[in-house]
Design a protein around this motif. Structure first.
Motif, mmCIF file in Angstrom:
data_model
loop_
_atom_site.group_PDB
_atom_site.id
_atom_site.type_symbol
_atom_site.label_atom_id
_atom_site.label_comp_id
_atom_site.label_asym_id
_atom_site.label_seq_id
_atom_site.Cartn_x
_atom_site.Cartn_y
_atom_site.Cartn_z
ATOM 1 N N MET A 20 26.810 61.984 22.515
ATOM 2 C CA MET A 20 27.691 61.080 23.256
ATOM 3 C C MET A 20 27.157 59.658 23.184
ATOM 4 O O MET A 20 26.036 59.425 22.730
ATOM 5 N N GLN A 21 27.963 58.739 23.647
ATOM 6 C CA GLN A 21 27.589 57.328 23.605
ATOM 7 C C GLN A 21 26.550 57.003 24.673
ATOM 8 O O GLN A 21 26.502 57.630 25.735
ATOM 9 N N ASN A 22 25.706 56.022 24.382
ATOM 10 C CA ASN A 22 24.744 55.490 25.343
ATOM 11 C C ASN A 22 25.085 54.022 25.573
ATOM 12 O O ASN A 22 25.378 53.290 24.632
ATOM 13 N N LYS A 23 25.081 53.594 26.839
ATOM 14 C CA LYS A 23 25.395 52.202 27.176
ATOM 15 C C LYS A 23 24.283 51.633 28.041
ATOM 16 O O LYS A 23 23.856 52.275 29.010
ATOM 17 N N LEU A 24 23.840 50.436 27.719
ATOM 18 C CA LEU A 24 22.816 49.760 28.511
ATOM 19 C C LEU A 24 23.388 48.479 29.102
ATOM 20 O O LEU A 24 24.055 47.703 28.397
ATOM 21 N N TYR A 25 23.128 48.264 30.395
ATOM 22 C CA TYR A 25 23.625 47.092 31.109
ATOM 23 C C TYR A 25 22.472 46.311 31.722
ATOM 24 O O TYR A 25 21.408 46.876 32.032
ATOM 25 N N LEU A 26 22.718 45.025 31.954
ATOM 26 C CA LEU A 26 21.801 44.200 32.733
ATOM 27 C C LEU A 26 22.078 44.486 34.204
ATOM 28 O O LEU A 26 23.218 44.389 34.660
ATOM 29 N N ILE A 27 21.034 44.841 34.968
ATOM 30 C CA ILE A 27 21.234 45.241 36.358
ATOM 31 C C ILE A 27 20.291 44.489 37.294
ATOM 32 O O ILE A 27 19.228 44.005 36.887
ATOM 33 N N SER A 28 20.692 44.419 38.554
ATOM 34 C CA SER A 28 19.842 43.877 39.609
ATOM 35 C C SER A 28 20.122 44.666 40.884
ATOM 36 O O SER A 28 21.037 45.508 40.921
ATOM 37 N N ASN A 29 19.368 44.381 41.937
ATOM 38 C CA ASN A 29 19.723 44.976 43.219
ATOM 39 C C ASN A 29 20.908 44.217 43.804
ATOM 40 O O ASN A 29 21.347 43.201 43.262
ATOM 41 N N THR A 30 21.445 44.696 44.914
ATOM 42 C CA THR A 30 22.675 44.108 45.452
ATOM 43 C C THR A 30 22.408 42.993 46.464
ATOM 44 O O THR A 30 23.350 42.476 47.070
ATOM 45 N N ASN A 31 21.152 42.614 46.638
ATOM 46 C CA ASN A 31 20.845 41.481 47.518
ATOM 47 C C ASN A 31 21.143 40.146 46.833
ATOM 48 O O ASN A 31 21.354 39.140 47.492
ATOM 49 N N GLN A 32 21.123 40.175 45.503
ATOM 50 C CA GLN A 32 21.388 38.953 44.749
ATOM 51 C C GLN A 32 22.891 38.786 44.523
ATOM 52 O O GLN A 32 23.620 39.780 44.379
ATOM 53 N N GLN A 33 23.334 37.541 44.505
ATOM 54 C CA GLN A 33 24.747 37.249 44.325
ATOM 55 C C GLN A 33 25.015 36.759 42.902
ATOM 56 O O GLN A 33 24.378 35.819 42.429
ATOM 57 N N PHE A 34 25.962 37.407 42.238
ATOM 58 C CA PHE A 34 26.407 36.981 40.912
ATOM 59 C C PHE A 34 27.930 36.854 40.993
ATOM 60 O O PHE A 34 28.654 37.846 40.851
ATOM 61 N N ASN A 35 28.395 35.631 41.252
ATOM 62 C CA ASN A 35 29.801 35.420 41.580
ATOM 63 C C ASN A 35 30.693 35.134 40.375
ATOM 64 O O ASN A 35 31.920 35.220 40.486
ATOM 65 N N ASP A 36 30.092 34.764 39.243
ATOM 66 C CA ASP A 36 30.909 34.497 38.060
ATOM 67 C C ASP A 36 31.534 35.787 37.552
ATOM 68 O O ASP A 36 30.942 36.870 37.659
ATOM 69 N N LYS A 37 32.725 35.656 36.974
ATOM 70 C CA LYS A 37 33.415 36.826 36.425
ATOM 71 C C LYS A 37 32.617 37.404 35.265
ATOM 72 O O LYS A 37 32.511 38.620 35.110
ATOM 73 N N ILE A 38 32.078 36.516 34.440
ATOM 74 C CA ILE A 38 31.220 36.973 33.342
ATOM 75 C C ILE A 38 30.240 35.850 32.995
ATOM 76 O O ILE A 38 30.588 34.669 33.055
ATOM 77 N N TYR A 39 29.020 36.230 32.661
ATOM 78 C CA TYR A 39 27.963 35.270 32.350
ATOM 79 C C TYR A 39 27.678 35.263 30.857
ATOM 80 O O TYR A 39 27.868 36.279 30.157
ATOM 81 N N ASP A 40 27.188 34.131 30.378
ATOM 82 C CA ASP A 40 26.694 34.067 29.011
ATOM 83 C C ASP A 40 25.365 34.824 28.936
ATOM 84 O O ASP A 40 24.633 34.906 29.932
ATOM 85 N N LYS A 41 25.054 35.344 27.770
ATOM 86 C CA LYS A 41 23.811 36.110 27.621
ATOM 87 C C LYS A 41 22.564 35.271 27.856
ATOM 88 O O LYS A 41 21.467 35.799 28.066
ATOM 89 N N SER A 42 22.733 33.943 27.887
ATOM 90 C CA SER A 42 21.595 33.065 28.170
ATOM 91 C C SER A 42 21.072 33.247 29.592
ATOM 92 O O SER A 42 19.988 32.763 29.915
ATOM 93 N N ILE A 43 21.822 33.958 30.439
ATOM 94 C CA ILE A 43 21.338 34.243 31.791
ATOM 95 C C ILE A 43 20.035 35.021 31.756
ATOM 96 O O ILE A 43 19.226 34.962 32.675
ATOM 97 N N LEU A 44 19.804 35.719 30.662
ATOM 98 C CA LEU A 44 18.564 36.490 30.510
ATOM 99 C C LEU A 44 17.335 35.587 30.483
ATOM 100 O O LEU A 44 16.223 36.031 30.784
ATOM 101 N N GLU A 45 17.540 34.335 30.126
ATOM 102 C CA GLU A 45 16.415 33.390 30.097
ATOM 103 C C GLU A 45 15.965 33.005 31.509
ATOM 104 O O GLU A 45 14.846 32.554 31.712
ATOM 105 N N GLU A 46 16.855 33.185 32.480
ATOM 106 C CA GLU A 46 16.578 32.750 33.851
ATOM 107 C C GLU A 46 16.047 33.865 34.747
ATOM 108 O O GLU A 46 15.459 33.584 35.792
ATOM 109 N N LEU A 47 16.273 35.111 34.374
ATOM 110 C CA LEU A 47 15.942 36.234 35.254
ATOM 111 C C LEU A 47 14.588 36.846 34.905
ATOM 112 O O LEU A 47 14.271 37.028 33.715
ATOM 113 N N PRO A 48 13.777 37.195 35.898
ATOM 114 C CA PRO A 48 12.530 37.928 35.618
ATOM 115 C C PRO A 48 12.857 39.369 35.217
ATOM 116 O O PRO A 48 13.482 40.103 35.986
#
Length: 307
Positions: free
Chosen positions: A162-190
């Motif tokens: 079957m297919q495998n899917k990987l997502y960028l995840i965080s806990n729910t205390n953080q707010q991500f309000n944009d509908k979709i982010y550019d992959k450059s967001i990975l540069e900002e997150l630990p």
């Protein structure tokens, strides 16, 4: 001599793992129970089977000889059991599978009904990281391995599960309000990484390298469960397989950060050495997968397709 089959099994597992703790985990016993059985077994020999240096256990040369004999005895016992069941016309034998750690959320569903239909089959399934999985396959120690990243320097055959899917995840205390982010967001997150040798880490690193992203590596942990708990605790974000975070998404402990080009997709493959002479049990399992794979995916993983 008055040793038991259980003592032989425990001593053999200690010699294989080089650890009382790891042996207890793999045998699903408490560490004190394993230690007691090891002592009771040792008491029947005048020559030491093991020695402790620092806090590490070592197997003596005599102990290694006894381990070989123990394995032969246990194999004969298994053979007696198999012959008894085979005499009744049942499919019997061992099915040995090595599974990458995230695969523990996948493989059991493709095994349960098969094993229920054939009670004479004994399953031996080792769950570890990708490097060790491939090593056991290369040494021909298993019938099959389950991976999401195919080995590059090993001749294999495979069947897709079957297919495998990987997502960028965080806990729910953080707010991500944009509908979709550019992959450059990975540069900002630990980011929290798996250890070297992990298939999840390899997939994550390939994506980061191909997109030339200067990410912040926060820490490195040795299991998906440890990564997941660290993300929930707010220690950082990570890229994780969807298959292992179902409950945490549903109960609101984790959230998927919507990012362009995600999910990262791969395929869960059951692989084996090219030209391997399969046992009747292994052949029966391949035939079972051919006939039932789509039904299993529909019945057990319908939620997976909604993401």
């Amino acid at each position: 001599m008055n040793y038991t089959i259980n003592q032989l099994r425990i001593f053999l597992k200690i010699t294989q793992t080089q650890s009382v703790t790891k042996a207890s985990e793999e045998l699903h016993l408490t560490q004190p129970a394993v230690s007691i059985q090891l002592k009771n077994f040792q008491d029947q020999f005048e020559i030491p089977l093991t020695e402790i240096i620092g806090r590490k256990i070592f197997i003596t040369d005599f102990g290694k000889e006894i381990a070989v004999t123990a394995e032969n005895i246990l194999n004969q016992i298994y053979e007696i059991n198999y012959k008894t069941l085979a005499h009744k016309g049942l499919l019997t034998g061992r099915l040995k599978i090595s599974v990458v750690s995230t695969g523990k959320y996948v493989m059991p569903y493709f095994l349960s009904d098969f094993l229920r239909e054939h009670e004479g089959i004994e399953l031996v399934m080792d769950v570890t990281n990708k490097s060790k999985v491939i090593r056991s396959l290369e040494k021909n120690e298993v019938d099959f391995s389950l991976v999401s990243v195919l080995p590059e320097n090993l001749q294999i055959e495979k069947t897709e599960l079957m297919q495998n899917k990987l997502y960028l995840i965080s806990n729910t205390n953080q707010q991500f309000n944009d509908k979709i982010y550019d992959k450059s967001i990975l540069e900002e997150l630990p980011l929290i990484y798996r250890e070297p040798g992990s298939g999840t880490r390899q997939t994550m690193e390939i994506f980061i390298r191909e997109n030339k992203l200067p990410v912040k590596k926060k820490m490195e942990l040795t299991s998906n469960e440890a990564v997941k708990q660290s993300v929930i605790a707010g220690l950082g974000c990570s890229i994780m397989p969807l298959i292992g975070i179902k409950n945490e998404l549903q109960n609101g402990q984790l959230q998927i950060i919507p990012v362009k080009e995600f999910p990262i997709k791969s395929v869960w493959n059951l692989i084996w050495l090219k030209g391997k002479n399969h046992s009747p049990v292994a052949l029966a399992f391949l035939d079972y997968l051919k006939n039932e794979k789509e039904n299993i995916i529909k019945a057990k993983f319908d939620w997976f397709e909604r993401y």
